[in-house]
Design a protein around this motif. Structure first.
Motif, PDB file in Angstrom:
ATOM      1  N   ARG A  96     -27.313 -39.812 -20.232  1.00 23.54           N
ATOM      2  CA  ARG A  96     -25.855 -39.982 -20.146  1.00 23.54           C
ATOM      3  C   ARG A  96     -25.327 -39.405 -18.834  1.00 23.54           C
ATOM      4  O   ARG A  96     -24.442 -39.981 -18.201  1.00 23.54           O
ATOM      5  N   HIS A 105     -30.971 -37.826 -24.469  1.00 19.66           N
ATOM      6  CA  HIS A 105     -29.673 -38.524 -24.477  1.00 19.66           C
ATOM      7  C   HIS A 105     -28.727 -37.910 -23.453  1.00 19.66           C
ATOM      8  O   HIS A 105     -28.050 -38.626 -22.703  1.00 19.66           O
ATOM      9  N   GLU A 125     -26.123 -41.855 -16.117  1.00 15.94           N
ATOM     10  CA  GLU A 125     -25.256 -43.031 -16.237  1.00 15.94           C
ATOM     11  C   GLU A 125     -23.866 -42.747 -15.702  1.00 15.94           C
ATOM     12  O   GLU A 125     -23.291 -43.546 -14.954  1.00 15.94           O
TER      13      GLU A 125
END
Length: 297
Positions: A139, A135, A142
């Motif tokens: 992230r 994650h 992103e």
């Protein structure tokens, strides 16, 4: 491979910092225990040296919840947890000289430098990726790929080199990537211009640097997103960061390993390349043409 590592070298690599252990373990905690974890991380390590009653009051939970939380981390009780915190503080501030002086003699003196360096480096790299949160990595990719403002990158005395490496790659994939300059007026102007559309990427490793923490606070005040690359003891910047990517530090020398950080950088660059897709390829093609026109290469 592990037979080539001394017991002390294995233990050095196996013990994550307490802050990182808390961060990794939050997903297994009850909602009340997560409140304790957040208070500890937001004021690490000072919050851990308060009394059980004071820590419980700050977290808005009961004293038994605090005790259950430290037991979940593997400590017999709160005094045991605080003693571990004291050792953790020593590790967080350890210089290369102190690391060298605190290491016992190697148990396997017959191993060659090649064997020993390979074993330690591979083990450190493997642990870094074993503990890496999918994650957090996604992230990070992103945030960097989608920042419609810009990506500002900064490091410290040694980690500034890592900031340069990341910037040299990212600037080929997307526009408005900058390493924060050392020149004071130029740095101040870039920080002042930061806003919610920007991402600040910081590199901060043990013997953490005050100016990096001040940068993080300035970015947070301006609502910019923050990505932190740090070690397993966690820079104080972690409490302000949106994403934390930590790496292990075990190395054959007294100096903390850079190889795992470079591997994380390469993973982030690969993710950004995939995420940006044709836009990154087109930018690289245009940059190559400009470089050719200018006779740069």
């Amino acid at each position: 491979m592990s037979a080539l590592l001394s017991r002390s070298e294995v233990l050095d690599m196996a013990e994550a910092g307490i802050a990182e252990s808390i961060r990794r373990g939050m997903g297994d905690c009850s909602p009340a225990e997560r409140k304790v974890a957040r208070v500890l991380l937001s004021a690490y390590p000072s919050a851990g040296f308060e009394t059980v009653a004071r820590l419980a009051d700050r977290a808005g939970v009961s004293g038994p919840t605090v005790l259950r939380f430290v037991q979940r981390l593997g400590y017999r009780g709160f005094p045991d947890f605080q003693e571990a915190l004291r050792r953790d503080l020593d590790e967080r501030s350890a210089s290369p000289l102190r690391i060298h002086q605190s290491r016992p003699p190697r148990e396997d003196a017959s191993a060659s430098l090649r064997e020993r360096a390979a074993a330690i480096s591979v083990a450190t790299l493997q642990r870094t990726f074993d503990e890496l949160s999918t994650h957090d990595l996604d992230r990070c990719v992103e945030l960097i790929s989608s920042a419609s403002g810009g990506v500002l990158i900064a490091g410290g005395r040694y980690s500034g080199l890592l900031a340069q490496v990341l910037a040299l790659h990212l600037e080929q994939l997307r526009p408005r990537v900058r390493v924060l300059p050392d020149d004071a007026p130029a740095r101040a102007a870039l920080v002042e211009d930061m806003g919610r559309r920007d991402v600040l990427v910081l590199f901060d490793y043990r013997r953490y640097e005050d100016h990096t923490q001040r940068l993080a606070r300035a970015a947070r005040a301006r609502h910019a997103s923050i990505v932190l690359f740090t070690d397993s003891w966690l820079s104080p910047v972690a409490s302000d960061a949106d994403v934390v990517l930590s790496s292990e530090t075990g190395a054959p020398s007294p100096f903390d390993a850079l190889t795992p950080v470079l591997a994380l950088i390469e993973a982030v660059v690969a993710g950004c390349f995939d995420r940006l897709g044709d836009a990154a390829v087109d930018r690289m093609a245009r940059a190559d043409k400009v470089a050719s026109d200018l006779g740069l290469y």
